[in-house]
Design a protein around this motif. Structure first.
Motif, short mmCIF file in Angstrom:
data_model
loop_
_atom_site.label_atom_id
_atom_site.label_comp_id
_atom_site.label_asym_id
_atom_site.label_seq_id
_atom_site.Cartn_x
_atom_site.Cartn_y
_atom_site.Cartn_z
N UNK A 119 0.85 -1.19 0.00
CA UNK A 119 0.00 0.00 0.00
C UNK A 119 0.88 1.24 0.00
N UNK A 120 0.82 2.03 -1.06
CA UNK A 120 1.62 3.26 -1.11
C UNK A 120 0.74 4.49 -1.35
N UNK A 121 -0.57 4.28 -1.32
CA UNK A 121 -1.51 5.40 -1.50
C UNK A 121 -2.48 5.49 -0.33
N UNK A 122 -2.36 4.57 0.62
CA UNK A 122 -3.37 4.45 1.68
C UNK A 122 -3.48 5.68 2.56
N UNK A 250 5.75 5.57 1.25
CA UNK A 250 4.45 5.91 0.67
C UNK A 250 4.74 6.69 -0.60
N UNK A 251 3.78 6.77 -1.49
CA UNK A 251 4.00 7.58 -2.69
C UNK A 251 4.17 9.06 -2.31
N UNK A 279 6.50 8.63 -7.25
CA UNK A 279 5.40 8.29 -8.15
C UNK A 279 5.68 7.05 -8.99
N UNK A 280 6.12 6.02 -8.28
CA UNK A 280 6.40 4.77 -8.97
C UNK A 280 5.94 3.60 -8.11
N UNK A 293 16.86 0.42 -3.23
CA UNK A 293 16.64 0.71 -4.65
C UNK A 293 15.69 1.89 -4.86
N UNK A 294 14.67 1.99 -3.99
CA UNK A 294 13.66 3.04 -4.18
C UNK A 294 13.92 4.27 -3.30
#
Lengths: 313, 274
Positions: A119-122, A250-251, A279-280, A293-294
């Motif tokens: 979940x990265x938009x929650x 999170x995004x 935004x990925x 990595x992110x």
């Protein structure tokens, strides 16, 4: 010492079931992985597993809550918030029902299960609903205090936990003073403020230690509540340190960075940098490698802090 | 079997409900008349004969609960609640207006409304939750009535709730399916084939009763049978006619959203005997 958020949650479920005799727990076929099975073992008459049916689980939670007691719906964050988003909006938030969404597996630290389970938009979508409060625990040590505060708070609340094992920042769970709407200053500093959410609080503390070696004094704040956000503490940090870095698993849209930027733009415009998923979507992989990595690491926070300090003049 | 006096009393209530609906939708110039009219007789029997509620104490802990899952039929519920005394009839003339009590779809600020609805598919889940909550808190006499639409059967959540209600043996739950055969875009079977609905609900573990949803005796006896059924929830498939009680709506099969003209309202009032 390192510990697991979910094991902490299991212990917390057992404790608050005793403290809140009218509390009911609803889950959707994830009682083992959310550790709500610990609640089921002690209070089976107040525990309802409704199968793999999250929308229905929200509706059932809404119905049970009309008898006055608090209800917790617990599942992985993607399925607890994003699948039944509209049910949460219309059935829980609009009528302000006393239902808590306690979500595990927030962020890409979920790891190997991959994008569908990360979940990265929650935080963004829960924050966007009127009447909803958004709480994110930093470490397993504050899970009990956070859960207790969430259950005590009337109306809908979203509580987000990460999945990975992490450093325990609050060693004695009984000493944690968790107040919804109040951030926690983890470390004082004068040159930059690092505001962390969830697991990124520990990365922020490590980043502050790295910055210290460079002669830079970094304040670290554990945000705890993204909505309502602690405006006072953020404005104080902006005024006293002159720049801010936010860090979240999170995004980059709608989560902690956005919430802090809203406060700064209105009350204390200072340079702000963001550490988040840019935004990925991520991918499957071991948690530490994914975070590396992110760009969700202490090193990334240091890099952004130096940039923010540079932008001060 | 209803006594003759009782039947006349309920017929009169249904007529008043229909009158109030047409007037309030005419006033508001928006709202859903067809799906409200199809439910008028069910509502009359439910509220004025079978339901255990006290309009003077709308939050009483041991009351029966009603959830209008097809929330767009709010006018029929508002008219019924006002007639029963939950709030002043005056409120009906402010339907859908700014700063007024009666929202376009039911919300819990309205006396007599326990669950906010309007988004289809959600109400039956909430009804399951209420039924579970009643059992959990030892309120064995509380009955839950969920009123669902036929077009609403397309929502997957309905079937999640259907499974849950049977799984948890919710014999305190009665659902009423307003089978008026029309939804927003046209006939239900053209939009998404629903039949055989009886077999579907039965196979999900429900006690299914088919009735004429405009026959007051059949409505009441279905509620009685539901009360006597143990270990499973009851589904009453109420075969109804969208717009029943008017000629102008019957001339436009499936009239879903359009408000009446002044002439149509006056004609309807005359037909209803006012």
């Amino acid at each position: 010492m390192r510990w697991n958020y979910r094991d902490a949650l299991g212990e917390a479920f057992a404790v608050i079931g005793e403290e809140f005799k009218d509390l009911a727990v609803v889950t959707a076929d994830v009682s083992k992985s959310t550790r709500s099975i610990k609640f089921k073992e002690r209070y089976p008459e107040r525990f309802f597993s409704v199968g793999i049916a999250e929308a229905n689980a929200v509706g059932i939670s809404a119905g049970i809550s009309t008898f006055g007691g608090p209800v917790i719906f617990t599942a992985y964050s993607v399925f607890a918030t994003e699948k039944p988003f509209e049910q949460i909006r219309n059935m829980l938030c609009y009528p302000k029902l006393n239902v808590k969404i306690v979500a595990t597996h927030g962020g890409i630290n979920v790891g190997e299960d991959g994008v569908t389970h990360q979940a990265i938009e929650d935080v963004a979508i829960m924050r966007a609903i009127p009447n909803m409060k958004v709480v994110v625990v930093a470490d397993p040590g504050e899970v009990l205090a956070a859960l207790r505060a969430v259950v005590k708070m009337p109306g809908p609340v979203f509580l987000r936990l990460a999945r990975a094992e992490t450093e325990v920042l609050h060693e004695d769970a009984n000493l944690v003073n968790f107040e919804i709407g109040k951030a926690e200053v983890m470390r004082e500093g004068t040159d930059v403020t690092l505001i962390g959410m969830g697991m990124m609080v520990w990365e922020s503390i490590k980043a502050a230690k790295l910055l210290e070696k460079e002669g830079i004094s970094a304040r670290v704040i554990n945000i705890r509540t993204v909505k309502p956000i602690d405006v006072e503490e953020i404005v104080k940090a902006a005024n006293e340190t002159g720049c801010i870095v936010t860090a979240e698993d999170h995004n980059c849209y709608g989560g902690l960075g956005s919430a802090v930027a809203e406060v700064l733009a209105k009350h204390a415009p200072v340079p702000m940098e963001q550490v988040a998923l840019m935004d990925t979507f991520a991918e499957s992989g071991e948690c530490d490698l994914l975070l590396e990595k992110y760009g969700l690491t202490d090193k990334k926070i240091v890099e952004r802090a130096l940039l923010a300090i540079q932008r001060k003049k | 079997m209803l006594s003759i006096e009782r039947k006349e009393y309920l017929e009169k209530k249904a007529r008043v409900i229909r009158k109030d609906i047409i007037e309030m939708i005419y006033n508001a110039q928006s709202g859903h008349p067809g799906g409200s009219y199809s439910l008028a007789d069910v509502m009359a029997v439910l509220y004025f004969h079978d339901l255990n509620v006290d309009p003077k104490n709308p939050k009483g802990l041991n009351r029966d609960r009603v959830v209008l899952s097809k929330g767009h039929a709010a006018p029929v519920w508002y008219a019924t609640l006002a007639e029963a005394g939950f709030f002043p009839k005056e409120e009906l003339s402010h339907l859908r207006q700014i700063n007024s009590l009666l929202q376009g779809h039911p919300c819990i600020n309205i006396p007599g409304v326990d669950i906010t609805t309007g988004s289809l598919g959600l109400g039956l889940s909430a009804s399951c939750g209420i039924a579970i909550g009643a059992k959990m808190t030892g309120r064995d006499n509380v009955r839950v009535y969920a009123i669902i639409g036929d077009g609403e059967q397309g929502e997957g959540q309905i079937w999640e709730a259907a499974m849950a209600a049977a799984h948890f043996k919710l014999d305190n739950l009665t659902a009423i399916l307003d089978r008026n055969w029309y939804q927003n875009d046209g006939p239900t079977e053209t939009s998404l084939k629903l039949e055989p609905l009886h077999d579907k609900w039965e196979s999900f573990g429900w006690n299914v009763i088919d009735i004429d949803g405009h026959n007051l005796n059949q409505i009441d006896s279905a509620f009685c049978m539901a009360r006597e059924t143990k270990n499973k929830p009851t589904m009453i498939i109420a075969n109804t006619v969208k717009g029943k009680g008017t000629s102008y709506m019957l001339d436009q099969p499936g009239l879903h959203y359009t408000p009446p003209t002044k002439e149509q309202m006056e004609l309807t009032l005359k037909e209803l005997g006012f």
